[in-house]
Design an enzyme around this catalytic site. Structure first.
Site, short mmCIF file in Angstrom:
data_model
loop_
_atom_site.label_atom_id
_atom_site.label_comp_id
_atom_site.label_asym_id
_atom_site.label_seq_id
_atom_site.Cartn_x
_atom_site.Cartn_y
_atom_site.Cartn_z
N CYS A 179 -62.17 -30.73 93.44
CA CYS A 179 -61.19 -30.80 92.35
C CYS A 179 -61.23 -32.20 91.75
O CYS A 179 -61.12 -33.19 92.48
CB CYS A 179 -59.79 -30.48 92.88
SG CYS A 179 -58.52 -30.75 91.62
N GLN A 193 -43.19 -38.36 92.16
CA GLN A 193 -44.00 -38.10 90.97
C GLN A 193 -45.46 -37.98 91.37
O GLN A 193 -45.96 -38.81 92.14
CB GLN A 193 -43.84 -39.26 89.97
CG GLN A 193 -42.46 -39.42 89.39
CD GLN A 193 -42.10 -38.35 88.36
OE1 GLN A 193 -42.97 -37.66 87.83
NE2 GLN A 193 -40.82 -38.21 88.09
N TYR A 209 -29.83 -36.72 90.21
CA TYR A 209 -31.04 -36.04 90.67
C TYR A 209 -32.06 -37.10 91.08
O TYR A 209 -33.19 -37.12 90.60
CB TYR A 209 -31.63 -35.12 89.57
CG TYR A 209 -30.61 -34.20 88.95
CD1 TYR A 209 -30.31 -32.99 89.55
CD2 TYR A 209 -29.92 -34.55 87.79
CE1 TYR A 209 -29.35 -32.15 89.01
CE2 TYR A 209 -28.97 -33.73 87.25
CZ TYR A 209 -28.69 -32.53 87.85
OH TYR A 209 -27.75 -31.70 87.32
N CYS A 239 -38.91 -32.71 82.45
CA CYS A 239 -40.27 -32.21 82.70
C CYS A 239 -40.47 -30.89 81.98
O CYS A 239 -41.53 -30.31 82.03
CB CYS A 239 -40.55 -32.11 84.19
SG CYS A 239 -39.29 -31.25 85.10
N CYS A 269 -64.87 -29.96 84.93
CA CYS A 269 -64.85 -29.17 86.16
C CYS A 269 -65.57 -27.83 85.97
O CYS A 269 -65.34 -27.13 84.99
CB CYS A 269 -63.40 -28.93 86.57
SG CYS A 269 -63.25 -27.90 88.02
N CYS A 304 -56.02 -26.39 85.56
CA CYS A 304 -56.03 -27.16 84.29
C CYS A 304 -56.11 -26.25 83.07
O CYS A 304 -56.81 -25.24 83.10
CB CYS A 304 -57.23 -28.09 84.27
SG CYS A 304 -57.24 -29.23 85.63
N GLU A 307 -28.17 -36.71 94.86
CA GLU A 307 -29.33 -35.87 95.14
C GLU A 307 -28.92 -34.72 96.07
O GLU A 307 -28.13 -34.90 96.99
CB GLU A 307 -30.43 -36.74 95.77
CG GLU A 307 -31.50 -36.03 96.55
CD GLU A 307 -32.36 -35.07 95.72
OE1 GLU A 307 -32.68 -35.39 94.56
OE2 GLU A 307 -32.69 -33.99 96.25
N ASP A 336 -32.64 -37.03 85.70
CA ASP A 336 -34.00 -36.52 85.89
C ASP A 336 -33.91 -35.19 86.64
O ASP A 336 -34.25 -35.09 87.81
CB ASP A 336 -34.81 -37.57 86.69
CG ASP A 336 -36.27 -37.18 86.85
OD1 ASP A 336 -36.70 -36.22 86.20
OD2 ASP A 336 -36.97 -37.85 87.64
N CYS A 353 -60.02 -21.11 87.05
CA CYS A 353 -58.98 -21.68 87.91
C CYS A 353 -57.67 -21.79 87.12
O CYS A 353 -57.67 -22.17 85.95
CB CYS A 353 -59.45 -23.06 88.37
SG CYS A 353 -58.18 -23.99 89.24
C1 LIG Z 1 -37.46 -33.96 88.96
S1 LIG Z 1 -36.87 -34.44 90.58
C2 LIG Z 1 -36.42 -36.11 90.25
C3 LIG Z 1 -36.51 -37.05 91.42
C4 LIG Z 1 -36.45 -38.54 91.12
N1 LIG Z 1 -35.63 -38.87 89.99
C5 LIG Z 1 -37.84 -39.13 91.00
O1 LIG Z 1 -38.29 -39.53 89.92
O2 LIG Z 1 -38.53 -39.23 92.03
C6 LIG Z 1 -35.37 -33.56 90.65
C7 LIG Z 1 -34.57 -33.79 91.90
O3 LIG Z 1 -33.34 -33.10 91.76
C8 LIG Z 1 -32.94 -32.56 93.02
N2 LIG Z 1 -31.97 -31.47 92.74
C9 LIG Z 1 -32.23 -30.18 92.43
N3 LIG Z 1 -31.08 -29.51 92.17
C10 LIG Z 1 -30.06 -30.41 92.33
C11 LIG Z 1 -28.63 -30.32 92.21
N4 LIG Z 1 -28.03 -29.18 91.87
N5 LIG Z 1 -27.92 -31.45 92.42
C12 LIG Z 1 -28.52 -32.62 92.77
N6 LIG Z 1 -29.86 -32.75 92.91
C13 LIG Z 1 -30.64 -31.66 92.69
C14 LIG Z 1 -34.24 -32.16 93.67
O4 LIG Z 1 -34.13 -32.09 95.08
C15 LIG Z 1 -35.19 -33.29 93.20
O5 LIG Z 1 -35.24 -34.33 94.14
#
Ligand SMILES: C[S@@+](CC[C@H](N)C(=O)[O-])C[C@H]1O[C@@H](n2cnc3c(N)ncnc32)[C@H](O)[C@@H]1O
Length: 499
Positions: free
Chosen positions: A174, A296, A325, A423, A71, A80, A348, A396, A77
């Site tokens: 991009c 994702q 989550y 992450c 790029c 990246c 969630e 997650d 930028c």
């Molecule tokens: C990294 S994402 C994971 C989503 C899903 N596992 C996926 O792969 O698509 C984290 C998720 O946690 C939710 N989240 C954030 N804080 C939270 C909480 N205190 N309790 C429950 N969910 C929460 C966010 O809204 C988001 O959807």
């Protein structure tokens, strides 16, 4: 060492933020843009107690792994960080970072890290992009009468400048997104900038145009979201409609947001044209994507990740799974789709995401999943009352990690198998969670040892605490159930001690 010093440094590795890491007598210096193997001259830009930051002034020796960045905007930028490093090398450094975390933060001696899995695509892989409006040239001057004056020139749409977040790099293309998204970006940018409205200024919190956010599915269908401050009615955007038709935009939203940060989901999100969702397929399941739902950003990469979750659970007794989550239910539903005998409970925060997850489950013909909306740390006790036993946890969490209350509740459940998707593996909390939840057996052994120790020292309160921990780890449903097999070793030792 002090700010302004120029040092000759050898870059040894890469840090989590993407900077090169050099050391002077064990003191860590993060070198912006430095690549492992390089020898550089760098000026110290910041000095703290624990580390310093530096900027390269001259590259004395290059590294053979350095390549030409694809790029033209690379470097200026803020997007990246490692485009000038061979992809294979990027992978090996990322794998090393995981090992380092386990060794240094979790104190594991030889962490059993599996080989890293690569992304099927290195470019054009992103299904989501957020462009920002702003000025390419921003400076500040003092007038003769000692007043500060801002100069904002060259309004544009692009990405924030590296290390200068109030300015925007004037991007024309991009490489991380598809050609289709690049075309939409160029045309929407032209349309917005041709209207008689100012771009948003991060310093003064004034101006109209804020962001252009796009999401795309594998069919090339695009969901467009234009973010502005409030002040103009819906009719202002009417002249945009023909362009949306010409560009074949599947779905368009407008978001009105006056906040000082750039978290536009806090604004008023209004449907403007086309469908309200686009749909994406992941491992044979279909998921709807709305403007603010989590998905994702690398779809093919997500398939690699989710396949790994399925592989890890293949030989584990996992009839009941808690998907914490869960967002719009993606991970749980690909697992539930691969084995209909499994039951998944998803948790969630966002109600809209839970509604999407429920719709997705219907669309995917899954009856073995159920969802709860709310903060995990708040609603977990209620869920555990209804469903006291899970075989597996899939966790997650967002970048900040789990709330300490949620972590405590989960560790007390004594579930022996946990897939933890992180992450941000460098946070202490993240690794604490991983360690706590993935090494229950080791904890149990540690508890046995401590228990025996404290019997010797007759420390009654410690003794009671460990007893409680043991109980929670082994048989949470019955208080102090010594008939559980997990207690056999301990029971034998106790019998010997008290005989
Ligand atoms: C990294 S994402 C994971 C989503 C899903 N596992 C996926 O792969 O698509 C984290 C998720 O946690 C939710 N989240 C954030 N804080 C939270 C909480 N205190 N309790 C429950 N969910 C929460 C966010 O809204 C988001 O959807």
């Amino acid at each position: 060492m002090k700010t302004g010093d120029i040092l000759e440094l050898t870059i040894e590795s890469l840090g989590f933020g993407g900077e090169g890491v050099a050391k002077v007598e064990d003191f860590v210096i993060f070198v912006k843009g430095g690549l492992p193997g390089q020898v550089v001259k760098a000026v110290i830009s910041k000095k703290k107690k624990s580390h310093a930051e530096a900027r390269i002034t001259e590259i004395i020796k290059r590294t053979p792994e350095e390549i030409e960045a694809k790029c033209a905007h690379f470097g200026s930028c803020g997007g990246c960080k490692w485009q000038n490093l061979l992809y294979e090398k990027q992978l090996s450094f990322k794998q090393q970072q995981v090992t380092d975390c386990l060794e240094h933060i979790a104190k594991m001696k030889t962490p059993p890290v599996l080989p890293i899995l690569s992304s099927p695509q290195q470019f054009g892989y992103r299904n989501k992009v957020e462009f920002s409006f702003g000025y390419a040239n921003m400076s500040i001057d003092k007038t003769d009468d000692e007043k500060w004056v801002y100069h904002d020139e060259d309004p544009t749409l692009g990405f924030h400048k590296a290390g200068k977040w109030e300015s925007v790099v004037n991007i024309d293309h991009c490489d991380l997104i598809s050609e289709g998204m690049n075309t939409v970006f160029t045309r929407i940018k032209e349309w917005c900038l041709s209207q008689d409205k100012d771009v948003y200024n991060q310093k003064t919190n004034q101006g109209f145009w804020r962001q252009v956010v796009m999401r795309e599915n594998h069919k090339g269908e695009i969901l467009l979201n234009i973010v502005t401050t409030t002040g103009e009615p819906f009719e202002f955007f009417e002249s945009l409609r023909p362009l949306l038709v010409e560009l074949n935009i599947q779905s368009c939203f407008l978001t009105f947001f006056d906040g000082v940060n750039s978290y536009w989901p806090d604004g008023l999100i209004q449907h403007f044209a086309g469908d309200e969702f686009i749909f994406e397929e992941v491992l044979g399941q279909t998921f709807c994507i709305s403007p603010e739902s989590f998905f994702q950003t690398n779809t093919k990469g997500a398939e690699v990740l989710y396949s790994e979750v399925i592989r890890l659970l293949k030989d584990v007794p996992s009839k009941s799974i808690l998907d914490l989550y869960c967002g719009t239910g993606t991970i749980g539903q690909v697992v539930a789709g691969a084995d209909k005998k499994k039951h998944i409970i998803g948790v969630e925060l966002l109600e809209s995401a839970v509604e999407d997850a429920e719709d997705n489950a219907k669309r995917n013909g899954l009856e073995n999943v159920a969802y709860f909306a709310g903060k995990a740390e708040k609603i977990l006790p209620e869920i555990l009352e209804q469903f006291p036993k899970f075989d597996v946890l899939i966790i997650d969490p967002p970048r900040a990690g789990m709330h300490p209350k949620a972590r405590k509740l989960l560790s007390e459940m004594g579930v022996k198998n946990c897939v933890y998707i992180s992450c941000n593996p460098s946070t202490k909390d993240g690794y604490f969670e991983t360690l706590l939840l993935s090494t229950v057996d080791d904890n149990l052994k540690k508890c046995y040892d401590e228990f025996l120790d404290c019997i010797e020292f007759k420390n009654k309160s410690h003794h009671k605490y460990i007893m409680e921990q043991l109980h929670k780890l082994t048989s949470p449903e019955k208080p102090y159930d010594f008939s559980s097999d997990n207690f056999k070793e301990l029971k034998d030792k106790l019998i010997k001690i008290f005989q």
